[in-house]
Write a protein that holds these residues in place. Structure first.
Motif, PDB file in Angstrom:
ATOM      1  N   CYS A  82       0.815  -1.223   0.000  1.00  0.00           N
ATOM      2  CA  CYS A  82       0.000   0.000   0.000  1.00  0.00           C
ATOM      3  C   CYS A  82       0.847   1.271   0.000  1.00  0.00           C
ATOM      4  N   SER A  83       2.104   1.176   0.416  1.00  0.00           N
ATOM      5  CA  SER A  83       2.963   2.365   0.435  1.00  0.00           C
ATOM      6  C   SER A  83       3.842   2.441  -0.810  1.00  0.00           C
ATOM      7  N   SER A  84       3.548   1.639  -1.826  1.00  0.00           N
ATOM      8  CA  SER A  84       4.407   1.606  -3.020  1.00  0.00           C
ATOM      9  C   SER A  84       4.307   2.877  -3.848  1.00  0.00           C
ATOM     10  N   GLY A  85       3.197   3.593  -3.754  1.00  0.00           N
ATOM     11  CA  GLY A  85       3.031   4.821  -4.519  1.00  0.00           C
ATOM     12  C   GLY A  85       2.809   4.602  -6.004  1.00  0.00           C
ATOM     13  N   LYS A  86       2.497   3.381  -6.392  1.00  0.00           N
ATOM     14  CA  LYS A  86       2.272   3.082  -7.808  1.00  0.00           C
ATOM     15  C   LYS A  86       1.021   3.786  -8.315  1.00  0.00           C
ATOM     16  N   ALA A  87       1.021   4.031  -9.612  1.00  0.00           N
ATOM     17  CA  ALA A  87      -0.162   4.615 -10.247  1.00  0.00           C
ATOM     18  C   ALA A  87      -1.281   3.584 -10.240  1.00  0.00           C
ATOM     19  N   ASP A  88      -2.503   4.040 -10.221  1.00  0.00           N
ATOM     20  CA  ASP A  88      -3.681   3.174 -10.229  1.00  0.00           C
ATOM     21  C   ASP A  88      -3.650   2.160  -9.086  1.00  0.00           C
ATOM     22  N   LEU A  89      -3.307   2.625  -7.905  1.00  0.00           N
ATOM     23  CA  LEU A  89      -3.282   1.776  -6.717  1.00  0.00           C
ATOM     24  C   LEU A  89      -4.610   1.929  -5.975  1.00  0.00           C
ATOM     25  N   LYS A  91      -7.207   0.356  -2.694  1.00  0.00           N
ATOM     26  CA  LYS A  91      -7.303  -0.412  -1.463  1.00  0.00           C
ATOM     27  C   LYS A  91      -8.637  -1.152  -1.471  1.00  0.00           C
ATOM     28  N   VAL A  92      -8.590  -2.445  -1.127  1.00  0.00           N
ATOM     29  CA  VAL A  92      -9.813  -3.251  -1.063  1.00  0.00           C
ATOM     30  C   VAL A  92     -10.555  -2.887   0.216  1.00  0.00           C
ATOM     31  N   VAL A  93     -11.773  -2.359   0.052  1.00  0.00           N
ATOM     32  CA  VAL A  93     -12.576  -1.914   1.187  1.00  0.00           C
ATOM     33  C   VAL A  93     -13.576  -2.999   1.579  1.00  0.00           C
ATOM     34  N   GLN A  94     -14.121  -3.688   0.583  1.00  0.00           N
ATOM     35  CA  GLN A  94     -15.087  -4.758   0.832  1.00  0.00           C
ATOM     36  C   GLN A  94     -14.858  -5.872  -0.173  1.00  0.00           C
ATOM     37  N   SER A 110     -15.207   1.914  -6.468  1.00  0.00           N
ATOM     38  CA  SER A 110     -15.078   1.199  -7.739  1.00  0.00           C
ATOM     39  C   SER A 110     -15.314  -0.279  -7.461  1.00  0.00           C
ATOM     40  N   ALA A 111     -15.926  -0.976  -8.412  1.00  0.00           N
ATOM     41  CA  ALA A 111     -16.229  -2.395  -8.235  1.00  0.00           C
ATOM     42  C   ALA A 111     -15.565  -3.202  -9.340  1.00  0.00           C
ATOM     43  N   LEU A 112     -15.089  -4.368  -8.965  1.00  0.00           N
ATOM     44  CA  LEU A 112     -14.426  -5.243  -9.926  1.00  0.00           C
ATOM     45  C   LEU A 112     -14.873  -6.673  -9.659  1.00  0.00           C
ATOM     46  N   ALA A 113     -15.570  -7.278 -10.628  1.00  0.00           N
ATOM     47  CA  ALA A 113     -16.004  -8.677 -10.501  1.00  0.00           C
ATOM     48  C   ALA A 113     -14.890  -9.578 -10.998  1.00  0.00           C
ATOM     49  N   GLN A 114     -14.632 -10.655 -10.258  1.00  0.00           N
ATOM     50  CA  GLN A 114     -13.579 -11.608 -10.595  1.00  0.00           C
ATOM     51  C   GLN A 114     -14.094 -13.022 -10.390  1.00  0.00           C
ATOM     52  N   GLN A 115     -13.429 -13.964 -11.041  1.00  0.00           N
ATOM     53  CA  GLN A 115     -13.722 -15.371 -10.817  1.00  0.00           C
ATOM     54  C   GLN A 115     -12.417 -16.122 -10.697  1.00  0.00           C
ATOM     55  N   LEU A 116     -12.300 -16.940  -9.657  1.00  0.00           N
ATOM     56  CA  LEU A 116     -11.119 -17.746  -9.396  1.00  0.00           C
ATOM     57  C   LEU A 116     -11.602 -19.181  -9.254  1.00  0.00           C
ATOM     58  N   GLY A 117     -11.432 -19.981 -10.311  1.00  0.00           N
ATOM     59  CA  GLY A 117     -11.985 -21.333 -10.328  1.00  0.00           C
ATOM     60  C   GLY A 117     -13.495 -21.233 -10.309  1.00  0.00           C
ATOM     61  N   SER A 118     -14.125 -21.865  -9.319  1.00  0.00           N
ATOM     62  CA  SER A 118     -15.581 -21.791  -9.212  1.00  0.00           C
ATOM     63  C   SER A 118     -16.012 -20.662  -8.278  1.00  0.00           C
ATOM     64  N   VAL A 122     -16.763 -10.010  -5.843  1.00  0.00           N
ATOM     65  CA  VAL A 122     -16.648  -8.606  -6.241  1.00  0.00           C
ATOM     66  C   VAL A 122     -15.729  -7.919  -5.237  1.00  0.00           C
ATOM     67  N   LEU A 123     -14.730  -7.217  -5.775  1.00  0.00           N
ATOM     68  CA  LEU A 123     -13.859  -6.400  -4.936  1.00  0.00           C
ATOM     69  C   LEU A 123     -14.346  -4.962  -5.003  1.00  0.00           C
ATOM     70  N   CYS A 124     -14.572  -4.357  -3.855  1.00  0.00           N
ATOM     71  CA  CYS A 124     -14.941  -2.942  -3.779  1.00  0.00           C
ATOM     72  C   CYS A 124     -13.650  -2.174  -3.466  1.00  0.00           C
ATOM     73  N   LEU A 125     -13.309  -1.255  -4.348  1.00  0.00           N
ATOM     74  CA  LEU A 125     -11.999  -0.603  -4.289  1.00  0.00           C
ATOM     75  C   LEU A 125     -12.124   0.905  -4.094  1.00  0.00           C
ATOM     76  N   ASP A 126     -11.198   1.445  -3.305  1.00  0.00           N
ATOM     77  CA  ASP A 126     -11.099   2.882  -3.111  1.00  0.00           C
ATOM     78  C   ASP A 126      -9.692   3.291  -3.546  1.00  0.00           C
ATOM     79  N   GLU A 127      -9.590   4.328  -4.362  1.00  0.00           N
ATOM     80  CA  GLU A 127      -8.293   4.740  -4.868  1.00  0.00           C
ATOM     81  C   GLU A 127      -7.413   5.253  -3.735  1.00  0.00           C
ATOM     82  N   VAL A 128      -6.150   4.788  -3.734  1.00  0.00           N
ATOM     83  CA  VAL A 128      -5.187   5.248  -2.730  1.00  0.00           C
ATOM     84  C   VAL A 128      -4.614   6.574  -3.233  1.00  0.00           C
TER      85      VAL A 128
END
Length: 131
Positions: A82-89, A91-94, A110-118, A122-128
């Motif tokens: 989280c302290s990397s300072g990278k662009a488009d970083l 934090k997963v809030v939910q 921001s929301a991002l739907a993902q699938q890992l196997g079965s 959804v990751l709920c993201l807040d921009e760092v």
């Protein structure tokens, strides 16, 4: 003069039973074993290869930071410090498991739907914010 005819090794001599060609024993077992090995290799490639190459979705936990790259219809998520300072970083809030419903994150995140196997989630993201 007569031309000699080729002899059939399986032809019977007069008064004796015809010899039988050798049967391959275990032919069916070898075919089944080969099929099982093929299925195992196919499953290993399908499931394991994305994890080995880093192309598998990341099932981040609340508090993790991630970067999102790639096309919108197939984003790649990588966990980061989280302290990397990278662009488009972000934090997963939910994390919402067993759904692809992006509305669960509300309008502020921001929301991002993902699938890992079965598993689907959804990751709920807040921009760092960069400091």
């Amino acid at each position: 003069m007569t031309t000699p005819q080729p002899t059939d090794p399986f032809a019977a001599a007069p008064g004796q039973p015809a010899p039988q060609p050798e049967q391959k024993k275990g032919g069916l077992l070898k075919k089944i074993g080969g099929f099982v090995v093929l299925v195992i290799v196919a499953v290993a490639v399908k499931v394991g290869l994305p994890h080995l190459t880093g192309d598998a979705p990341v099932h981040a936990q609340v508090g993790d930071c991630v970067t999102v790259s790639g096309p919108e219809n197939d984003p790649k998520v990588d966990t980061q410090d989280c302290s990397s300072g990278k662009a488009d970083l972000f934090k997963v809030v939910q994390v919402h498991d067993n759904t692809f419903d992006l509305n669960k994150c509300g309008d502020e995140l921001s929301a991002l739907a993902q699938q890992l196997g079965s598993d689907k989630f959804v990751l709920c993201l807040d921009e760092v914010k960069k400091s």
